[in-house]
Design a protein around this motif. Structure first.
Motif, PDB file in Angstrom:
ATOM      1  N   GLY A 100       0.753  -1.201   0.019  1.00 49.07           N
ATOM      2  CA  GLY A 100      -0.140   0.090   0.063  1.00 49.07           C
ATOM      3  C   GLY A 100       0.885   1.203  -0.034  1.00 49.07           C
ATOM      4  N   GLU A 101       1.837   1.432   0.710  1.00 51.55           N
ATOM      5  CA  GLU A 101       2.706   2.660   0.951  1.00 51.55           C
ATOM      6  C   GLU A 101       3.144   2.888  -0.618  1.00 51.55           C
ATOM      7  OE1 GLU A 101       2.858   0.433   4.930  1.00 51.55           O
ATOM      8  OE2 GLU A 101       3.011  -0.177   2.673  1.00 51.55           O
ATOM      9  N   VAL A 102       3.869   1.964  -1.262  1.00 53.23           N
ATOM     10  CA  VAL A 102       4.290   2.180  -2.444  1.00 53.23           C
ATOM     11  C   VAL A 102       3.405   2.508  -3.399  1.00 53.23           C
ATOM     12  CG1 VAL A 102       5.706   1.151  -4.414  1.00 53.23           C
ATOM     13  CG2 VAL A 102       6.371   0.781  -2.075  1.00 53.23           C
ATOM     14  N   THR A 103       2.188   1.950  -3.401  1.00 56.70           N
ATOM     15  CA  THR A 103       1.154   1.978  -4.368  1.00 56.70           C
ATOM     16  C   THR A 103       0.730   3.398  -4.234  1.00 56.70           C
ATOM     17  OG1 THR A 103       0.375  -0.321  -4.321  1.00 56.70           O
ATOM     18  CG2 THR A 103      -1.171   1.438  -5.059  1.00 56.70           C
ATOM     19  N   CYS A 104       0.375   3.796  -2.859  1.00 58.73           N
ATOM     20  CA  CYS A 104      -0.214   5.001  -2.789  1.00 58.73           C
ATOM     21  C   CYS A 104       0.751   6.385  -3.339  1.00 58.73           C
ATOM     22  CB  CYS A 104      -0.475   5.318  -1.083  1.00 58.73           C
ATOM     23  SG  CYS A 104      -1.130   6.958  -0.822  1.00 58.73           S
ATOM     24  N   ALA A 105       2.227   6.038  -3.183  1.00 54.74           N
ATOM     25  CA  ALA A 105       2.982   7.089  -3.561  1.00 54.74           C
ATOM     26  C   ALA A 105       3.084   6.993  -5.096  1.00 54.74           C
ATOM     27  CB  ALA A 105       4.474   6.636  -2.970  1.00 54.74           C
ATOM     28  N   THR A 106       2.924   6.091  -5.485  1.00 51.81           N
ATOM     29  CA  THR A 106       2.951   5.766  -7.172  1.00 51.81           C
ATOM     30  C   THR A 106       1.887   6.617  -7.845  1.00 51.81           C
ATOM     31  OG1 THR A 106       4.288   3.782  -7.082  1.00 51.81           O
ATOM     32  CG2 THR A 106       3.165   4.192  -9.142  1.00 51.81           C
ATOM     33  N   VAL A 107       0.741   6.378  -7.147  1.00 48.84           N
ATOM     34  CA  VAL A 107      -0.641   6.748  -7.798  1.00 48.84           C
ATOM     35  C   VAL A 107      -0.549   8.355  -7.486  1.00 48.84           C
ATOM     36  CG1 VAL A 107      -3.166   7.155  -7.362  1.00 48.84           C
ATOM     37  CG2 VAL A 107      -1.891   4.762  -7.610  1.00 48.84           C
ATOM     38  N   LEU A 108      -0.501   8.818  -6.336  1.00 46.94           N
ATOM     39  CA  LEU A 108      -0.785  10.174  -6.029  1.00 46.94           C
ATOM     40  C   LEU A 108       0.659  11.104  -6.399  1.00 46.94           C
ATOM     41  CD1 LEU A 108      -2.747  12.122  -4.758  1.00 46.94           C
ATOM     42  CD2 LEU A 108      -1.787  11.637  -2.438  1.00 46.94           C
ATOM     43  N   TYR A 109       1.830  10.803  -6.154  1.00 42.79           N
ATOM     44  CA  TYR A 109       2.814  11.723  -6.368  1.00 42.79           C
ATOM     45  C   TYR A 109       3.707  11.155  -7.734  1.00 42.79           C
ATOM     46  CZ  TYR A 109       1.652  14.727  -2.483  1.00 42.79           C
ATOM     47  OH  TYR A 109       1.074  15.542  -1.493  1.00 42.79           O
ATOM     48  N   GLY A 110       3.328  10.006  -8.253  1.00 40.83           N
ATOM     49  CA  GLY A 110       4.090   9.746  -9.397  1.00 40.83           C
ATOM     50  C   GLY A 110       3.262   9.883 -10.578  1.00 40.83           C
ATOM     51  N   MET A 111       1.931   9.248 -10.660  1.00 44.45           N
ATOM     52  CA  MET A 111       1.303   8.843 -11.867  1.00 44.45           C
ATOM     53  C   MET A 111       0.093  10.494 -11.784  1.00 44.45           C
ATOM     54  SD  MET A 111       0.031   5.172 -11.639  1.00 44.45           S
ATOM     55  CE  MET A 111      -0.549   4.862 -13.159  1.00 44.45           C
ATOM     56  N   GLY A 112       0.121  10.945 -11.055  1.00 44.71           N
ATOM     57  CA  GLY A 112      -0.677  12.130 -10.689  1.00 44.71           C
ATOM     58  C   GLY A 112      -0.133  13.389 -11.411  1.00 44.71           C
ATOM     59  N   PRO A 113       1.243  13.687 -11.160  1.00 40.47           N
ATOM     60  CA  PRO A 113       1.977  14.885 -11.618  1.00 40.47           C
ATOM     61  C   PRO A 113       2.286  14.438 -13.357  1.00 40.47           C
ATOM     62  CG  PRO A 113       2.658  14.310  -9.295  1.00 40.47           C
ATOM     63  CD  PRO A 113       1.994  13.225  -9.950  1.00 40.47           C
ATOM     64  N   LEU A 114       2.420  13.301 -13.448  1.00 41.44           N
ATOM     65  CA  LEU A 114       2.963  12.696 -14.800  1.00 41.44           C
ATOM     66  C   LEU A 114       1.740  12.909 -15.738  1.00 41.44           C
ATOM     67  CD1 LEU A 114       4.928  11.407 -16.522  1.00 41.44           C
ATOM     68  CD2 LEU A 114       4.053   9.222 -15.835  1.00 41.44           C
ATOM     69  N   LEU A 115       0.617  12.627 -15.240  1.00 46.17           N
ATOM     70  CA  LEU A 115      -0.743  12.797 -16.131  1.00 46.17           C
ATOM     71  C   LEU A 115      -0.784  14.354 -16.221  1.00 46.17           C
ATOM     72  CD1 LEU A 115      -3.049  11.686 -17.448  1.00 46.17           C
ATOM     73  CD2 LEU A 115      -4.210  11.729 -15.576  1.00 46.17           C
ATOM     74  N   ALA A 116      -0.799  15.128 -15.127  1.00 48.83           N
ATOM     75  CA  ALA A 116      -0.908  16.552 -15.155  1.00 48.83           C
ATOM     76  C   ALA A 116      -0.068  17.142 -16.407  1.00 48.83           C
ATOM     77  CB  ALA A 116      -0.854  17.233 -14.101  1.00 48.83           C
ATOM     78  N   ALA A 117       1.263  16.599 -16.249  1.00 53.07           N
ATOM     79  CA  ALA A 117       2.344  17.182 -17.143  1.00 53.07           C
ATOM     80  C   ALA A 117       1.938  16.787 -18.826  1.00 53.07           C
ATOM     81  CB  ALA A 117       3.630  16.801 -16.605  1.00 53.07           C
ATOM     82  N   LEU A 118       1.670  15.359 -18.831  1.00 51.13           N
ATOM     83  CA  LEU A 118       1.460  15.127 -20.217  1.00 51.13           C
ATOM     84  C   LEU A 118       0.212  15.732 -20.783  1.00 51.13           C
ATOM     85  CD1 LEU A 118       1.754  11.120 -19.734  1.00 51.13           C
ATOM     86  CD2 LEU A 118       3.333  12.755 -21.266  1.00 51.13           C
ATOM     87  N   LEU A 119      -0.821  16.220 -20.282  1.00 52.03           N
ATOM     88  CA  LEU A 119      -1.961  16.931 -20.744  1.00 52.03           C
ATOM     89  C   LEU A 119      -1.552  18.295 -20.952  1.00 52.03           C
ATOM     90  CD1 LEU A 119      -4.616  15.093 -18.642  1.00 52.03           C
ATOM     91  CD2 LEU A 119      -4.317  15.020 -21.142  1.00 52.03           C
ATOM     92  N   GLN A 120      -0.497  18.891 -20.799  1.00 51.15           N
ATOM     93  CA  GLN A 120      -0.048  20.193 -20.955  1.00 51.15           C
ATOM     94  C   GLN A 120       1.036  20.427 -22.178  1.00 51.15           C
ATOM     95  OE1 GLN A 120      -1.000  23.268 -19.459  1.00 51.15           O
ATOM     96  NE2 GLN A 120      -2.559  21.978 -18.369  1.00 51.15           N
ATOM     97  N   PRO A 121       1.265  21.379 -22.777  1.00 47.88           N
ATOM     98  CA  PRO A 121       1.824  21.505 -23.895  1.00 47.88           C
ATOM     99  C   PRO A 121       3.422  21.246 -23.759  1.00 47.88           C
ATOM    100  CG  PRO A 121       0.530  23.286 -23.900  1.00 47.88           C
ATOM    101  CD  PRO A 121       0.311  22.857 -22.487  1.00 47.88           C
ATOM    102  N   GLY A 122       4.120  21.550 -22.463  1.00 49.87           N
ATOM    103  CA  GLY A 122       5.349  21.403 -22.123  1.00 49.87           C
ATOM    104  C   GLY A 122       5.737  19.982 -22.048  1.00 49.87           C
ATOM    105  N   GLY A 123       4.871  19.237 -21.653  1.00 53.16           N
ATOM    106  CA  GLY A 123       5.186  17.938 -21.631  1.00 53.16           C
ATOM    107  C   GLY A 123       6.207  17.445 -20.525  1.00 53.16           C
ATOM    108  N   LEU A 124       6.984  16.190 -20.704  1.00 54.02           N
ATOM    109  CA  LEU A 124       7.894  15.751 -19.837  1.00 54.02           C
ATOM    110  C   LEU A 124       9.046  16.291 -19.763  1.00 54.02           C
ATOM    111  CD1 LEU A 124       6.943  11.740 -19.959  1.00 54.02           C
ATOM    112  CD2 LEU A 124       5.944  13.681 -18.588  1.00 54.02           C
ATOM    113  N   SER A 125      10.028  16.086 -18.742  1.00 55.93           N
ATOM    114  CA  SER A 125      11.430  16.614 -18.549  1.00 55.93           C
ATOM    115  C   SER A 125      12.172  15.982 -17.421  1.00 55.93           C
ATOM    116  CB  SER A 125      11.443  17.994 -18.375  1.00 55.93           C
ATOM    117  OG  SER A 125      11.004  18.502 -17.220  1.00 55.93           O
ATOM    118  N   ALA A 126      13.451  15.936 -17.622  1.00 59.53           N
ATOM    119  CA  ALA A 126      14.226  15.273 -16.628  1.00 59.53           C
ATOM    120  C   ALA A 126      14.124  15.713 -15.192  1.00 59.53           C
ATOM    121  CB  ALA A 126      15.783  15.346 -16.840  1.00 59.53           C
ATOM    122  N   LEU A 127      13.813  17.105 -15.172  1.00 60.59           N
ATOM    123  CA  LEU A 127      13.430  17.948 -13.920  1.00 60.59           C
ATOM    124  C   LEU A 127      12.128  17.275 -13.311  1.00 60.59           C
ATOM    125  CD1 LEU A 127      13.996  20.241 -11.898  1.00 60.59           C
ATOM    126  CD2 LEU A 127      12.690  21.541 -13.350  1.00 60.59           C
TER     127      LEU A 127
END
Length: 338
Positions: free
Chosen positions: A125-152
């Protein structure tokens, strides 16, 4: 708001552009999925919440179902409503990768406590929660924006993901006694108090050593590193509480779980503002609409944090129950309990 804003700010820092419609869709998806998770957890964690002898303001469920204020079926039905809203918003996303990411995010969130996977009952659960909320969440928000992904984006997401794993360890530490009674084998329960404290200390040390190393290598802007390092005292406060046996006393456990939770949004907000200032100092400020939204999000959080900190200072009864003021007051916000 902050998880979404975190991802959007990183995308804006990369590409300099901002799309308001996609931000609003991402925010709606984040809210509906987060609500779905809480309602789902309330229902499937009911047995564990009932067995919990010492819930804090941040752990042990909202107590709404435990106290009989609502039928458990209301929570499950609400979870399905939120799930259907999330599915509808997923269908509106523009690309196959974003839709697949959103589906994976919802699936992991649902099966965090729901059968057959029940990830938080299998030390995942600990790893799942982190992956969903603070990993996949920001990643999805960034992918839906024009700037996209970056190393930062990947570095900053890794930082908050580690913090979320450590935070979830503390949340499950607080619920350990009740969880063990019903066979809920969280990672905290599997490790035990001593090893949880050691892992938390090592995690905090490695995390901030990594921030310093990334800043020295030029991978993190200086202001971002400063903002993230400025939140380290919250982790030190939590560690001191763990080492001093604070989790055995309801009032002190409340403070430990509070600051374990606050280290994350403080880091997220600090990183957002530092990124915006970094852009301005480079002479390429972020689009004005996003500056307004990001600053507004930070102001909302600051107001909520102030109010919550004041509430946390109310006297507690012998059993750790927070006393109510004589005059009517707003109901305490306790969404994080689930």
């Amino acid at each position: 708001m902050m998880v979404t804003g975190f991802g959007v700010t990183l995308a804006v820092h990369t590409g300099g552009a901002f799309s308001l419609p996609w931000y609003l869709l991402t925010l709606g998806f984040a809210w509906s999925t987060h609500l779905m998770t809480h309602f789902c957890n309330e229902y499937f964690d009911l047995e564990a919440d009932r067995a919990n002898p010492s819930p804090t303001s941040w752990t042990g469920g909202s107590r709404t179902l435990v106290d009989g204020l609502l039928s458990p079926t209301v929570s499950l039905a609400s979870a399905f409503v939120a799930l259907f809203v999330g599915i509808a918003l997923t269908a509106a996303m523009p690309t196959l990768p974003t839709r697949l990411l959103a589906v994976a995010l919802m699936a992991l969130a649902w099966f965090y406590t729901a059968p057959p996977l029940r990830l938080n009952y299998r030390a995942l659960g600990e790893v799942t929660c982190a992956t969903v909320l603070y990993g996949m969440g920001p990643l999805l928000a960034a992918l839906l924006q024009p700037g996209g992904l970056s190393a930062l984006l990947l570095w900053c997401t890794a930082v908050v993901c580690v913090l979320q794993v450590l935070r979830c360890l503390i949340m499950n530490f607080a619920d350990m006694e009740g969880d063990r009674l019903v066979g809920k084998n969280t990672l905290a329960a599997a490790l035990g108090p001593v090893r949880v404290a050691r892992l938390y200390a090592c995690g905090q040390g490695v995390l901030y050593a990594g921030v310093l190393a990334l800043a020295a290598a030029g991978e993190l802007p200086f202001l971002v590193a400063v903002a993230q390092l400025a939140c380290a005292p919250a982790g030190l406060h939590v560690l001191r509480g763990l080492l001093n046996g604070a989790m055995a006393e309801p009032r002190k456990a409340d403070g430990v779980t509070f600051w374990a939770s606050m280290q994350l949004p403080l880091t997220t907000c600090g990183t957002m503002i530092a990124l915006l200032v970094d852009l301005a100092l480079r002479g390429t400020p972020a689009p004005t609409p996003w500056i307004v939204i990001a600053v507004g999000t930070t102001v909302v959080f600051a107001g909520w944090l102030t109010r919550t900190a004041l509430v946390s200072r109310r006297p507690t009864a012998a059993d750790g129950t927070r006393t109510r003021p004589a005059e009517p007051a707003p109901v305490e916000g306790q969404a994080e309990r689930a």
